[in-house]
Scaffold this motif. Structure first.
Motif, PDB file in Angstrom:
ATOM      1  N   GLY A  82     -18.310   3.773 -13.556  1.00 45.41           N
ATOM      2  CA  GLY A  82     -18.012   2.448 -13.039  1.00 45.41           C
ATOM      3  C   GLY A  82     -17.975   1.417 -14.143  1.00 45.41           C
ATOM      4  O   GLY A  82     -17.347   1.602 -15.184  1.00 45.41           O
ATOM      5  N   LYS A  83     -18.707   0.315 -13.936  1.00 43.14           N
ATOM      6  CA  LYS A  83     -18.721  -0.758 -14.919  1.00 43.14           C
ATOM      7  C   LYS A  83     -19.897  -0.653 -15.881  1.00 43.14           C
ATOM      8  O   LYS A  83     -20.168  -1.578 -16.636  1.00 43.14           O
ATOM      9  N   LYS A  84     -20.568   0.486 -15.845  1.00 50.07           N
ATOM     10  CA  LYS A  84     -21.796   0.613 -16.622  1.00 50.07           C
ATOM     11  C   LYS A  84     -21.783   1.850 -17.517  1.00 50.07           C
ATOM     12  O   LYS A  84     -21.040   2.808 -17.288  1.00 50.07           O
ATOM     13  N   ILE A  85     -22.662   1.778 -18.511  1.00 46.84           N
ATOM     14  CA  ILE A  85     -22.996   2.947 -19.328  1.00 46.84           C
ATOM     15  C   ILE A  85     -24.459   3.249 -19.037  1.00 46.84           C
ATOM     16  O   ILE A  85     -25.333   2.417 -19.302  1.00 46.84           O
ATOM     17  N   TRP A  86     -24.713   4.418 -18.467  1.00 48.26           N
ATOM     18  CA  TRP A  86     -26.072   4.757 -18.038  1.00 48.26           C
ATOM     19  C   TRP A  86     -26.803   5.556 -19.104  1.00 48.26           C
ATOM     20  O   TRP A  86     -26.221   6.379 -19.805  1.00 48.26           O
ATOM     21  N   PHE A  87     -28.103   5.331 -19.187  1.00 44.49           N
ATOM     22  CA  PHE A  87     -28.979   6.120 -20.051  1.00 44.49           C
ATOM     23  C   PHE A  87     -30.233   6.484 -19.280  1.00 44.49           C
ATOM     24  O   PHE A  87     -30.785   5.675 -18.524  1.00 44.49           O
ATOM     25  N   LYS A  88     -30.695   7.726 -19.455  1.00 46.55           N
ATOM     26  CA  LYS A  88     -32.002   8.128 -18.943  1.00 46.55           C
ATOM     27  C   LYS A  88     -32.598   9.136 -19.906  1.00 46.55           C
ATOM     28  O   LYS A  88     -31.888   9.913 -20.547  1.00 46.55           O
ATOM     29  N   SER A  89     -33.911   9.110 -20.007  1.00 52.62           N
ATOM     30  CA  SER A  89     -34.586   9.928 -21.008  1.00 52.62           C
ATOM     31  C   SER A  89     -34.583  11.409 -20.658  1.00 52.62           C
ATOM     32  O   SER A  89     -34.657  12.265 -21.528  1.00 52.62           O
ATOM     33  N   ASN A  90     -34.486  11.729 -19.365  1.00 53.95           N
ATOM     34  CA  ASN A  90     -34.380  13.120 -18.919  1.00 53.95           C
ATOM     35  C   ASN A  90     -33.762  13.133 -17.523  1.00 53.95           C
ATOM     36  O   ASN A  90     -33.500  12.076 -16.934  1.00 53.95           O
ATOM     37  N   ASP A  91     -33.550  14.319 -16.961  1.00 51.72           N
ATOM     38  CA  ASP A  91     -32.874  14.431 -15.668  1.00 51.72           C
ATOM     39  C   ASP A  91     -33.619  13.699 -14.557  1.00 51.72           C
ATOM     40  O   ASP A  91     -32.997  13.155 -13.639  1.00 51.72           O
ATOM     41  N   ALA A  92     -34.953  13.692 -14.633  1.00 53.85           N
ATOM     42  CA  ALA A  92     -35.742  13.110 -13.553  1.00 53.85           C
ATOM     43  C   ALA A  92     -36.036  11.629 -13.765  1.00 53.85           C
ATOM     44  O   ALA A  92     -36.537  10.955 -12.859  1.00 53.85           O
ATOM     45  N   ALA A  93     -35.736  11.119 -14.943  1.00 53.22           N
ATOM     46  CA  ALA A  93     -36.101   9.733 -15.255  1.00 53.22           C
ATOM     47  C   ALA A  93     -35.162   8.735 -14.581  1.00 53.22           C
ATOM     48  O   ALA A  93     -34.043   9.058 -14.190  1.00 53.22           O
ATOM     49  N   GLN A  94     -35.651   7.511 -14.448  1.00 54.43           N
ATOM     50  CA  GLN A  94     -34.827   6.443 -13.896  1.00 54.43           C
ATOM     51  C   GLN A  94     -33.816   5.991 -14.947  1.00 54.43           C
ATOM     52  O   GLN A  94     -34.127   5.844 -16.121  1.00 54.43           O
ATOM     53  N   LYS A  95     -32.585   5.762 -14.514  1.00 53.61           N
ATOM     54  CA  LYS A  95     -31.540   5.381 -15.464  1.00 53.61           C
ATOM     55  C   LYS A  95     -31.533   3.871 -15.687  1.00 53.61           C
ATOM     56  O   LYS A  95     -31.876   3.084 -14.809  1.00 53.61           O
ATOM     57  N   ILE A  96     -31.131   3.501 -16.900  1.00 49.45           N
ATOM     58  CA  ILE A  96     -30.992   2.092 -17.254  1.00 49.45           C
ATOM     59  C   ILE A  96     -29.575   1.874 -17.782  1.00 49.45           C
ATOM     60  O   ILE A  96     -28.866   2.821 -18.122  1.00 49.45           O
ATOM     61  N   THR A  97     -29.179   0.627 -17.854  1.00 48.83           N
ATOM     62  CA  THR A  97     -27.841   0.291 -18.333  1.00 48.83           C
ATOM     63  C   THR A  97     -27.882  -0.001 -19.824  1.00 48.83           C
ATOM     64  O   THR A  97     -28.689  -0.798 -20.295  1.00 48.83           O
ATOM     65  N   LEU A  98     -26.994   0.676 -20.548  1.00 54.69           N
ATOM     66  CA  LEU A  98     -26.861   0.396 -21.969  1.00 54.69           C
ATOM     67  C   LEU A  98     -25.891  -0.766 -22.153  1.00 54.69           C
ATOM     68  O   LEU A  98     -24.753  -0.714 -21.697  1.00 54.69           O
ATOM     69  N   LYS A  99     -26.359  -1.817 -22.816  1.00 57.50           N
ATOM     70  CA  LYS A  99     -25.524  -2.967 -23.106  1.00 57.50           C
ATOM     71  C   LYS A  99     -25.573  -3.253 -24.603  1.00 57.50           C
ATOM     72  O   LYS A  99     -26.538  -2.877 -25.280  1.00 57.50           O
ATOM     73  N   PRO A 100     -24.548  -3.917 -25.140  1.00 58.97           N
ATOM     74  CA  PRO A 100     -24.565  -4.251 -26.573  1.00 58.97           C
ATOM     75  C   PRO A 100     -25.787  -5.062 -26.974  1.00 58.97           C
ATOM     76  O   PRO A 100     -26.224  -4.979 -28.122  1.00 58.97           O
ATOM     77  N   GLU A 101     -26.343  -5.830 -26.039  1.00 54.29           N
ATOM     78  CA  GLU A 101     -27.542  -6.608 -26.361  1.00 54.29           C
ATOM     79  C   GLU A 101     -28.774  -5.716 -26.515  1.00 54.29           C
ATOM     80  O   GLU A 101     -29.744  -6.093 -27.163  1.00 54.29           O
ATOM     81  N   LEU A 102     -28.735  -4.519 -25.892  1.00 52.67           N
ATOM     82  CA  LEU A 102     -29.864  -3.594 -25.951  1.00 52.67           C
ATOM     83  C   LEU A 102     -29.705  -2.566 -27.061  1.00 52.67           C
ATOM     84  O   LEU A 102     -30.644  -2.282 -27.810  1.00 52.67           O
ATOM     85  N   ALA A 103     -28.503  -1.992 -27.160  1.00 54.43           N
ATOM     86  CA  ALA A 103     -28.276  -0.891 -28.093  1.00 54.43           C
ATOM     87  C   ALA A 103     -27.346  -1.314 -29.221  1.00 54.43           C
ATOM     88  O   ALA A 103     -26.244  -1.800 -28.978  1.00 54.43           O
ATOM     89  N   LYS A 104     -27.797  -1.132 -30.441  1.00 60.64           N
ATOM     90  CA  LYS A 104     -26.926  -1.400 -31.577  1.00 60.64           C
ATOM     91  C   LYS A 104     -25.795  -0.383 -31.645  1.00 60.64           C
ATOM     92  O   LYS A 104     -24.663  -0.703 -31.997  1.00 60.64           O
ATOM     93  N   ASN A 105     -26.134   0.849 -31.337  1.00 56.63           N
ATOM     94  CA  ASN A 105     -25.161   1.921 -31.401  1.00 56.63           C
ATOM     95  C   ASN A 105     -25.683   3.111 -30.598  1.00 56.63           C
ATOM     96  O   ASN A 105     -26.878   3.217 -30.327  1.00 56.63           O
ATOM     97  N   PHE A 106     -24.792   4.007 -30.214  1.00 51.46           N
ATOM     98  CA  PHE A 106     -25.221   5.182 -29.450  1.00 51.46           C
ATOM     99  C   PHE A 106     -24.262   6.333 -29.691  1.00 51.46           C
ATOM    100  O   PHE A 106     -23.118   6.160 -30.121  1.00 51.46           O
TER     101      PHE A 106
END
Length: 541
Positions: A82-106
């Protein structure tokens, strides 16, 4: 974005694949198109005319990582949705949105992105300034330049703007779509390359061919500085030596002809001549070497079309010399595989002036004894004997076969399956499946001749069991093969090509003719459009 961030990104975030695979010895076969497979599968040369295909599109989480604003690395799973880039630390973890303000690079899989600000994009032949931080995909860097690509999905097809950053500057320059403006900028960055200079001046390149210019300039830099080109086991380019399984050296450049030698460690695998890159276009000789360093196969290419092939015995003596020719017949123009010479392992010519010649030789890889019959310069029959039965090969390039029914079954089977590790490792390539088919059209035996990736190998093996085993409920039936009017047992080798297509990761066609590459890009773009109608893409690109 400051230059120090680019250097940090390049040093730490380029994704890699650790694996091992060499030239694959499989023995002498003919594929379903009647093309000889002369003992080995050579992935950077083999181009099947008929092939089954599996394309993996996006929508799933992949292994990845990102660096936050404090330069701390976070590993986990990343997905575009959709309009987001999702990140989660593992399959069971809660996902968060990766934004340029949060992540320098990925990094997602083998693809890397970083943030930039204050750059331009081209839209409807106009320049639009972007001030807010946005993600951009790393392409390559060499000499004083870093190249990247920005995506904007407000229209279809997605708007791609290539960017370049010069060493010591913090201002990115975008490549325009306008022909005149593009040619002027292209000459500034690529006009120093002898094979490109005059063509750019004459506006022979469009903005759609920018990757050809970038790749050619990068290789010219490597040639001048004696730097190798690194590849992983799937023959995808990698940046660092520790991430590579193969490497190539550019040993000569004459006019527009580049000569490359490919190695696995110290062992030389191939020597090839090209006239352009991305996709690679062969012009000149392509040589494949055996494990002891002797020449085992040589093909002469003209404008990426194979004209003449020679194969050699292990003792170095020429075995075959053949090529496909267009022949006018009462039925129209047909393609015939003509053999200019056929020698035994003592170097004695078997064809001579006789009209009908029989050849018997032992496959040095499989140990199978093969029986060939030639009429003039044409191979009219090839078979082996197994359990007192003749098993014929398809050696006619005009043989008509229908792959569509089998492709439907393959699509249906793989639509329900996942292969996340293979996708993460960017496993792309060809599996060869050999079927022995009885007189009724059913497979009495089958085997996978090479390996691509454990996940893919297993899925294909399971697919074969479901549709080709004798007790299969939905057993696949092939077209019966005939010698004259009599049905016969025959062996057919079918290639299955696996490729990955996401908006940020196109299938690799570096080693294919430009028309073939463009056709597949068009088909993949159509498929991607259908997906985009169902899965919106990230707004921030």
């Amino acid at each position: 974005m400051k230059k120090i961030n680019i250097l940090f990104f390049i040093a730490t975030l380029i994704a890699t694949t650790h694996s091992s695979q060499a030239q694959t010895p499989i023995g002498y076969y003919f594929d379903i198109s009647g093309t000889p497979i002369d003992g080995y599968l050579d992935p950077i040369e083999y181009r099947p005319k008929k092939v089954l295909g599996i394309t993996h599109f996006g929508g799933s989480f992949e292994k990845g990582s990102y660096y936050d604003q404090n330069n701390k690395k976070k590993e986990g799973l990343i997905k575009f949705q959709g309009k987001k880039i999702w990140f989660k630390s593992n399959d069971a973890a809660q996902k968060i949105t990766l934004k340029p303000e949060l992540a320098k690079n990925f990094v997602i899989g083998v693809d890397s992105f970083f943030t930039i600000t204050n750059f331009n994009i081209e839209k409807d032949l106009a320049t639009v300034k972007k001030k807010k931080p946005q993600f951009i995909q790393f392409i390559t860097d060499f000499g004083d330049y870093t190249f990247a690509k920005h995506y904007k999905f407000s229209s279809f097809p997605p708007l791609e703007t290539y960017q370049v950053l010069e060493k010591g500057s913090d201002q990115w320059t975008s490549f325009p779509k306008d022909s005149l403006k593009f040619s002027k900028l292209a000459y500034q960055y690529f006009g120093h390359v002898p094979s490109l200079k005059n063509k750019i001046k004459k506006m022979k390149f469009s903005s759609d061919e920018l990757m050809t210019l970038i790749k050619t300039a990068e290789y010219f830099y490597k040639y001048e500085n004696n730097e190798p080109i690194y590849f992983d086991k799937y023959w995808e380019e990698r940046r660092k030596k520790e991430d590579a399984f193969y490497h190539a050296k550019i040993i000569d450049l004459q006019d527009s002809i580049w000569t490359l030698e490919y190695y696995q460690g110290d062992k030389k695998l191939y020597r090839a001549q090209y006239s352009s890159f991305y996709p690679n276009r062969k012009n000149g000789e392509f040589i494949a070497y055996s494990a002891d360093g002797n020449k085992r196969k040589s093909t002469l290419y003209e404008d990426d079309i194979p004209k003449n092939t020679e194969t050699f015995y292990n003792n170095g003596i020429n075995h075959y010399q053949y090529g496909v020719r267009d022949i006018n017949t009462p039925q129209g123009t047909q393609k015939l595989m003509l053999y200019m010479s056929v020698n035994n392992n003592k170097g004695e010519d078997l064809l001579g002036n006789s009209q009908i010649i029989d050849e018997t030789f032992e496959d040095e890889i499989t140990g199978r004894k093969l029986y060939n019959t030639y009429k003039g310069k044409e191979l009219i029959r090839s078979y082996r004997i197994e359990n007192d039965k003749n098993i014929y090969q398809i050696c006619d390039p005009n043989y008509k076969s229908k792959l569509y029914p089998l492709q439907k079954k393959l699509d249906s089977y793989f639509s329900k399956e996942n292969f996340p590790r293979a996708v993460h490792e960017n496993a792309q390539g060809i599996l060869l499946i050999a079927f022995v088919i009885n007189k009724k059209g059913y497979a009495s035996d089958y085997k996978i001749l090479n390996s691509l990736h454990p996940e893919i190998d297993k899925l294909v093996s399971d697919f074969l069991k479901e549709y080709f085993s004798q007790n299969s409920f939905n057993r696949h039936k092939f077209k019966p093969f005939k010698i004259g009017k009599e049905k016969a047992n025959y062996e057919m080798v079918i290639p299955i090509r696996f490729k990955i297509n996401r908006f940020y990761r196109k299938p690799a066609y570096y080693y294919y003719h430009n028309m073939f590459w463009m056709h597949n890009q068009m088909m993949n773009q159509m498929m991607h459009h259908q997906m985009m109608n169902n899965i919106p893409v990230p707004r921030n690109f």
